[in-house]
Scaffold this motif. Structure first.
Motif, mmCIF file in Angstrom:
data_model
loop_
_atom_site.group_PDB
_atom_site.id
_atom_site.type_symbol
_atom_site.label_atom_id
_atom_site.label_comp_id
_atom_site.label_asym_id
_atom_site.label_seq_id
_atom_site.Cartn_x
_atom_site.Cartn_y
_atom_site.Cartn_z
ATOM 1 N N LYS A 98 -27.497 4.155 -4.790
ATOM 2 C CA LYS A 98 -26.055 3.908 -4.710
ATOM 3 C C LYS A 98 -25.627 2.857 -5.736
ATOM 4 N N ASP B 1 -20.824 8.221 3.853
ATOM 5 C CA ASP B 1 -20.332 9.498 3.335
ATOM 6 C C ASP B 1 -19.888 10.330 4.530
ATOM 7 N N GLY C 221 -16.792 9.774 0.006
ATOM 8 C CA GLY C 221 -17.878 8.845 -0.289
ATOM 9 C C GLY C 221 -17.277 7.456 -0.352
ATOM 10 N N GLU D 35 -20.303 16.847 1.352
ATOM 11 C CA GLU D 35 -19.596 15.576 1.161
ATOM 12 C C GLU D 35 -18.128 15.781 0.806
HETATM 13 MN MN MN Z 1 -20.569 10.258 -3.189
#
Ligand code: MN
Ligand code: ATP
Length: 452
Positions: A350, A367, A378, A375
């Motif tokens: 990340k 998420d 996010g 997804e």
């Molecule tokens: Mn993402």
């Protein structure tokens, strides 16, 4: 005064004169008159016009008119004796404005595949499905602003051309004039690109105005040819001061439920079409999402679930690797059958701005994954501690000199703050049931393709 079909069908001013313009969908001639169905894009429904041979231009114009032609009509609204519609217009004046040659007009009455229609992005909004998507998208865009404005968030117009590449979220498109004489020469004094996210600039304003959001176009020069990626897409990005991950998850849950409910309430006719022709059971699915709680699960537990799944995946599952769309969809579709919020991802996968957890291995990320898409949101709590942030930036190989402004936010009056990015097209996909993201944006840009 021109009236729109949507208003005519809502108000049904029977016996009154109406005046409208639209495009011919079908025409049927019977003896001394013609039934012409026209659509003006204001709603899904067509309006039937009855044109009598007594009209002066009946033989010369009206009988010749074909699918796709534009017409302007004046006439009296009457109760229709026929099945399938309540009212019809008995034309007193029927003008053919722009003809459409039936030999070449590509949108014939039969249903066309979405792939075929993609080649016709200039004509496809005239089809039922794409027209409906466009109206629902517009409504959702309005609802996004309503959601935030009602809650006191200020909209910030963050830049489209930028010199900070936020996280290396995706490869950036470069901005140049094409006239630079040397490689070192840059229009803005240093390399610039099209934004991949407005987040870093939104953080600046969150630390001044409290609750803010941006809603604008975003660009990614990555070569992903999937049904969920575009090179140019729209992102909704709220950023909140004095807000931790919990508050962030609550806002993400609330906005998804709010937007789905808004479309169900305000676009019933278009939503019926999607339920019937695009994704069977869509209305029920969306109503469930609005009603049910979202499941919360930590990344570490999600990985364990995937490793013990009775299913074979194409991509490996291992602590420390990112979740792929097949994993995300398995969790939300097969395991929980509802949206899930995955939190606390490994720091190593990340970006630098996510807040480091006490275990020092994970970050306060979240998420939101939804059935059918994976997804859709996010987000994270942002790192507000100067030292920790600086260390993460150095580790990520970021040139600190370019980000003194970002570090200043932690030097002067830093506060815990959080935000997320909601992919607007993925939301429109969820709401309409459209399988491919290319159908939910007017002019899709994908690697190798940007026709108009
Ligand atoms: Mn993402
Ligand atoms: P993915 O893993 O699906 O490629 P991401 O993690 O790179 O997405 P983020 O950088 O977190 O995406 O962007 C925030 C949101 O923007 C995503 O949750 C998604 O809804 C949307 N999004 C990201 N990339 C794209 C894209 N190329 N086309 C359309 N929407 C996108």
């Amino acid at each position: 005064m021109k009236t729109r079909i949507k208003n005519i069908l809502q108000e049904k001013p029977v016996g009154q004169l109406v005046s409208l313009g639209g495009w011919v969908r079908t025409k049927r001639d019977t003896g001394s008159f013609s039934f012409v169905e026209i659509n003006d894009g204001s709603c899904l429904a067509n309006l039937q016009i009855i044109a009598d041979e007594k009209l002066g231009n009946y033989v010369s114009d009206i009988k010749q008119v074909s699918t796709g032609s534009s017409v302007m009509v004046e006439g009296t609204l009457q109760v229709s004796p026929a099945k399938g519609q309540d009212v019809e217009v008995h034309a007193s004046c029927f003008r053919v404005i722009g003809k459409a040659d039936p030999e070449t007009y590509p949108l014939q009455k039969k249903r066309h595949s979405f792939e075929f229609l993609r080649e016709l992005s200039h004509l496809r909004p005239r089809t039922n499905a794409l027209g409906a998507v466009s109206r629902v998208r517009s409504r959702l865009s309005y609802a996004v602003h309503q959601f935030f404005q009602d809650r006191g968030f200020a909209q910030i117009h963050t830049p489209i051309m930028t010199t900070s590449d936020c996280e290396g979220a995706g490869e950036m498109f470069q901005v140049t004039t094409g006239q630079e004489k040397t490689k070192a020469e840059h229009f803005f004094g240093r390399p610039a690109g099209l934004t991949v996210s407005g987040q870093l600039q939104a953080e600046v304003y969150a630390l001044a105005l409290g609750d803010v959001y941006t809603f604008g176009p975003t660009f990614r020069a990555e070569n992903s040819n999937t049904s969920r990626h575009l090179s140019e897409f729209w992102m909704v990005e709220p950023e909140m001061a004095f807000c931790d991950l919990q508050g962030n998850m609550e806002l993400g849950t609330e906005i998804i439920k709010y937007l789905l409910q808004d479309a169900l309430t305000h676009c019933p006719e278009d939503m019926q079409l999607f339920d019937k022709f695009i994704e069977k059971g869509l209305l029920q699915k969306l109503e469930n999402i609005v009603q049910k709680d979202f499941v919360h699960i930590a990344y570490t537990e999600a990985v364990e679930r995937l490793q013990n799944a009775p299913k074979k995946f194409d991509y490996p599952v291992k602590w420390g690797l990112d979740l792929q769309s097949e994993h995300e969809r398995y969790l939300s579709e097969d395991v929980f059958q509802c949206p899930i919020i995955v939190t606390d991802y490994p720091a190593s996968i990340k970006p630098f701005y996510m807040r480091v957890n006490d275990d020092r291995k994970t970050v306060a990320a979240m998420d939101i994954l939804v059935p059918g898409i994976g997804e859709i949101i996010g987000g994270s709590q942002r790192e507000e501690r100067y030292d920790v942030l600086e260390a993460r930036m150095i580790e990520a190989g970021i040139n600190l000199a370019d980000y003194t402004w970002y570090l200043d936010l932690r030097r002067y009056g830093s506060v815990p703050h959080s935000g997320f990015g909601l992919g607007f097209e993925r939301l429109v996909q969820l709401v309409t049931g459209m399988a491919n993201i290319r159908e939910v944006i007017a002019f899709p840009r994908t690697p190798g393709s940007a026709p108009c």
